[in-house]
Write an enzyme that holds these catalytic residues in place. Structure first.
Site, PDB file in Angstrom:
ATOM      1  N   LYS A 119       0.829  -1.208   0.000  1.00  0.00           N
ATOM      2  CA  LYS A 119       0.000   0.000   0.000  1.00  0.00           C
ATOM      3  C   LYS A 119       0.862   1.255   0.000  1.00  0.00           C
ATOM      4  O   LYS A 119       0.666   2.145  -0.826  1.00  0.00           O
ATOM      5  CB  LYS A 119      -0.903   0.017   1.243  1.00  0.00           C
ATOM      6  N   ASN A 120       1.798   1.347   0.929  1.00  0.00           N
ATOM      7  CA  ASN A 120       2.507   2.622   1.085  1.00  0.00           C
ATOM      8  C   ASN A 120       3.522   2.893  -0.025  1.00  0.00           C
ATOM      9  O   ASN A 120       3.974   4.028  -0.183  1.00  0.00           O
ATOM     10  CB  ASN A 120       3.131   2.727   2.477  1.00  0.00           C
TER      11      ASN A 120
ATOM     12  N   ILE B 190       6.691   6.575  17.270  1.00  0.00           N
ATOM     13  CA  ILE B 190       6.496   7.358  16.045  1.00  0.00           C
ATOM     14  C   ILE B 190       5.276   8.280  16.157  1.00  0.00           C
ATOM     15  O   ILE B 190       5.368   9.466  15.873  1.00  0.00           O
ATOM     16  CB  ILE B 190       6.337   6.440  14.802  1.00  0.00           C
TER      17      ILE B 190
ATOM     18  N   ARG C 295      -9.494   0.350   3.118  1.00  0.00           N
ATOM     19  CA  ARG C 295      -8.522   1.326   2.597  1.00  0.00           C
ATOM     20  C   ARG C 295      -7.154   0.693   2.391  1.00  0.00           C
ATOM     21  O   ARG C 295      -6.379   1.155   1.556  1.00  0.00           O
ATOM     22  CB  ARG C 295      -8.378   2.490   3.585  1.00  0.00           C
TER      23      ARG C 295
ATOM     24  N   ARG D 242       0.114  14.819  13.090  1.00  0.00           N
ATOM     25  CA  ARG D 242       0.628  14.506  11.749  1.00  0.00           C
ATOM     26  C   ARG D 242       0.869  15.751  10.886  1.00  0.00           C
ATOM     27  O   ARG D 242       0.273  15.908   9.807  1.00  0.00           O
ATOM     28  CB  ARG D 242      -0.292  13.518  11.023  1.00  0.00           C
ATOM     29  N   PRO D 243       1.748  16.648  11.333  1.00  0.00           N
ATOM     30  CA  PRO D 243       2.025  17.841  10.524  1.00  0.00           C
ATOM     31  C   PRO D 243       2.786  17.485   9.245  1.00  0.00           C
ATOM     32  O   PRO D 243       3.331  16.383   9.128  1.00  0.00           O
ATOM     33  CB  PRO D 243       2.905  18.685  11.449  1.00  0.00           C
ATOM     34  N   ILE D 244       2.842  18.455   8.301  1.00  0.00           N
ATOM     35  CA  ILE D 244       3.635  18.227   7.073  1.00  0.00           C
ATOM     36  C   ILE D 244       4.681  19.340   6.907  1.00  0.00           C
ATOM     37  O   ILE D 244       5.057  19.695   5.794  1.00  0.00           O
ATOM     38  CB  ILE D 244       2.748  18.087   5.810  1.00  0.00           C
ATOM     39  N   ASP D 245       5.121  19.886   8.048  1.00  0.00           N
ATOM     40  CA  ASP D 245       6.070  21.004   7.991  1.00  0.00           C
ATOM     41  C   ASP D 245       7.397  20.623   7.322  1.00  0.00           C
ATOM     42  O   ASP D 245       7.992  21.424   6.606  1.00  0.00           O
ATOM     43  CB  ASP D 245       6.301  21.591   9.400  1.00  0.00           C
TER      44      ASP D 245
ATOM     45  N   ARG E 188      -4.341   9.973   2.923  1.00  0.00           N
ATOM     46  CA  ARG E 188      -3.214  10.781   3.364  1.00  0.00           C
ATOM     47  C   ARG E 188      -2.197  10.974   2.231  1.00  0.00           C
ATOM     48  O   ARG E 188      -1.571  12.009   2.097  1.00  0.00           O
ATOM     49  CB  ARG E 188      -2.539  10.099   4.559  1.00  0.00           C
TER      50      ARG E 188
ATOM     51  N   CYS F 215      -5.448   8.201   8.445  1.00  0.00           N
ATOM     52  CA  CYS F 215      -5.716   7.707   9.804  1.00  0.00           C
ATOM     53  C   CYS F 215      -5.396   8.786  10.834  1.00  0.00           C
ATOM     54  O   CYS F 215      -4.398   9.499  10.714  1.00  0.00           O
ATOM     55  CB  CYS F 215      -4.858   6.472  10.087  1.00  0.00           C
TER      56      CYS F 215
ATOM     57  N   ASP G  63       3.310   0.521  12.056  1.00  0.00           N
ATOM     58  CA  ASP G  63       2.101   0.008  11.407  1.00  0.00           C
ATOM     59  C   ASP G  63       1.783  -1.437  11.805  1.00  0.00           C
ATOM     60  O   ASP G  63       0.741  -1.971  11.421  1.00  0.00           O
ATOM     61  CB  ASP G  63       2.238   0.097   9.873  1.00  0.00           C
TER      62      ASP G  63
END
Ligand code: EPU
Length: 420
Positions: A22-23, A327, A397, A122-125, A93, A117, A305
């Site tokens: 998936k990832n 994590i 998903r 869960r920032p994206i900085d 995501r 999820c 995961d």
């Protein structure tokens, strides 16, 4: 509403073929937007996240056609939009990878903040800092990230932590940056390597993927090509743990055993018998499982995961085990539901502590996210009586045909529709 119904305590037996990762798939599909040619992507898992990304690609003008259920032919030569719809972005995501792909190829992207999820903030900085270092302006307005650049220039980018998403996103954008980009403290997960291999196959020049330093020499454009996605390590691990908890004997096939080293080591420590060959691992359960300590970490450490599934297994060990989540700060939300099935564990900060062997008994529970759902299925498989799991869309998903696959191993598991 759909529910999964499990009548537990059947030991799983037999062999199962693992689907594409998936990832990796959810990074390679958006990366194909950067290609500008025709890509044939094989071994895609048949999961909702893939369907959602294909819909997002089509909304931007990509021509997508499934040659068979796991092979997509995608022509991205005529992309008509550089803006992703809010609903499509929130469905998965991985929609954040359209930022890197659109910025790289078109120097223009409007992508809403992603869904996915709920595992904490869960920032994206780090993604945005990376794009800025390449020369883009990044503005966030009304929940949409707006990226613009005249051109991108290679840069040395140090990530504060080895974020999977930031590593891949910056790598995709940097493919088009003039000169050389270096990503230091890069993530090393197998899907980083897989995405880099895909990009290299269609003309990128990326070296060092799978190590902490990735070097990307910019190219003006990419072409098309054929690529096969690697097998899914988390799906593999989920079936390995399911085999262990039911005292079964399962061979997971079409996998890369090396990707499973951290789990294999823990299952052996707990007393399971593990054998492996070139592309398979066999797990034989133990009559009594030993307790152990598990700490999640970036690859090659124990994957976050698999943390909920592993915590479920540890509840069946003869003695106290601990699991430390390093994590994501909120990845213990499934524990309340697991307790309804009889789990005895308590959370102290980042650590969950099991009390010792517990008898799971069937109950009605709700999956709060993808891997939480996997943990509840695993508990249901060894529970006495019937377990009914809601929130099935989370499982859809990320796991391909999971009831069918578990049934083929002897599980009594069905999907039903009912009003409440
Ligand atoms: N982080 C930041 N800022 C950033 C990016 C990350 O602070 O800009 C922090 C996160 O909050 C987290 C840590 O860094 O504490 C690691 O996050 P990472 O970026 O590595 O995770 P992600 O890209 O959001 C991917 C997977 C997750 C998987 C994690 C960790 C995809 C689409 N998602 O998420 O997969 O748990 O890496 O391996 O690839 C799943 O499959 O169930 C799943 C949640």
């Amino acid at each position: 509403m759909e529910y999964i119904v499990i009548n537990g305590q059947n030991p799983l037996k037999g062999s199962i073929s693992i689907s594409g990762a998936k990832n990796a798939a959810v990074a390679i599909l958006p990366a194909a937007i950067a290609s500008g040619g025709v890509c044939v992507i094989d071994n895609l898992p048949q999961i909702e996240d893939v369907c959602n990304l294909v819909a997002a690609m089509e909304s931007m003008g990509a021509k997508c056609k499934f040659e068979n259920p796991d092979t997509l032919v995608v022509d991205t030569s005529k992309i008509t939009g550089h803006t992703l719809d809010d609903k499509l972005a929130k469905n998965t995501r991985a929609s954040y990878y359209f930022m890197g792909a659109l910025l790289g190829r078109f120097k223009y992207a409007d992508v809403p903040l992603p869904g996915g999820c709920d595992l904490g903030s869960r920032p994206i900085d780090y993604h945005l800092k990376g794009f800025a270092a390449l020369g883009a302006t990044c503005i966030q307005e009304h929940g949409v990230v707006k990226l613009r650049a005249e051109k991108l220039r290679g840069a040395n980018i140090y990530l504060d932590c080895p974020s999977v998403g930031a590593t891949i996103n910056i790598m995709i954008a940097a493919v088009f940056a003039e000169g050389t980009t270096t990503i230091e403290n890069a993530a090393k997960e197998p899907h980083i390597v897989d995405t880099a291999n895909f990009l290299n196959k269609i003309g990128a020049k990326i070296g060092g993927a799978g190590t902490g330093t990735i070097r990307i020499v910019g190219v003006p454009a990419l072409g098309g090509g054929e690529y096969t996605v690697i097998p899914d390590p988390i799906e593999t691990g989920t079936y390995m743990i399911a085999a262990a908890i039911t005292g079964g004997d399962v061979t997971v096939e079409n996998i890369i055993p090396k990707h499973m080293d951290s789990l294999t080591a823990k299952l052996r420590e707990m007393g399971c018998t593990i054998s492996e060959g070139g592309d398979w691992i066999r797990v034989q359960g133990a009559s009594a499982l030993r307790p152990c300590e598990v700490k999640t970490a970036y690859y090659p450490g124990f994957p976050t995961d698999l943390q909920p599934q592993m915590a479920t297994l540890l509840c069946r060990a003869q003695g106290t085990s601990t699991i430390t989540e390093n994590i994501f700060e909120h990845r213990y939300r499934y524990i309340g539901e697991l307790k309804r099935l009889g789990a005895q564990l308590k959370v102290e900060g980042r650590m969950a502590v099991t009390k010792g062997f517990c008898e799971f008994t069937g109950a009605r529970v709700i999956a709060s996210d993808l891997r939480a759902g996997a943990a509840l299925v695993i508990a249901g498989l060894c529970a006495k009586g019937q377990t009914v799991i809601g929130g099935v869309s989370h499982l859809d998903r990320g796991y391909e045909r999971f009831e069918e696959k578990f049934r083929s191993l002897g599980a009594d598991i069905t999907r039903i529709q009912r009003d409440s």
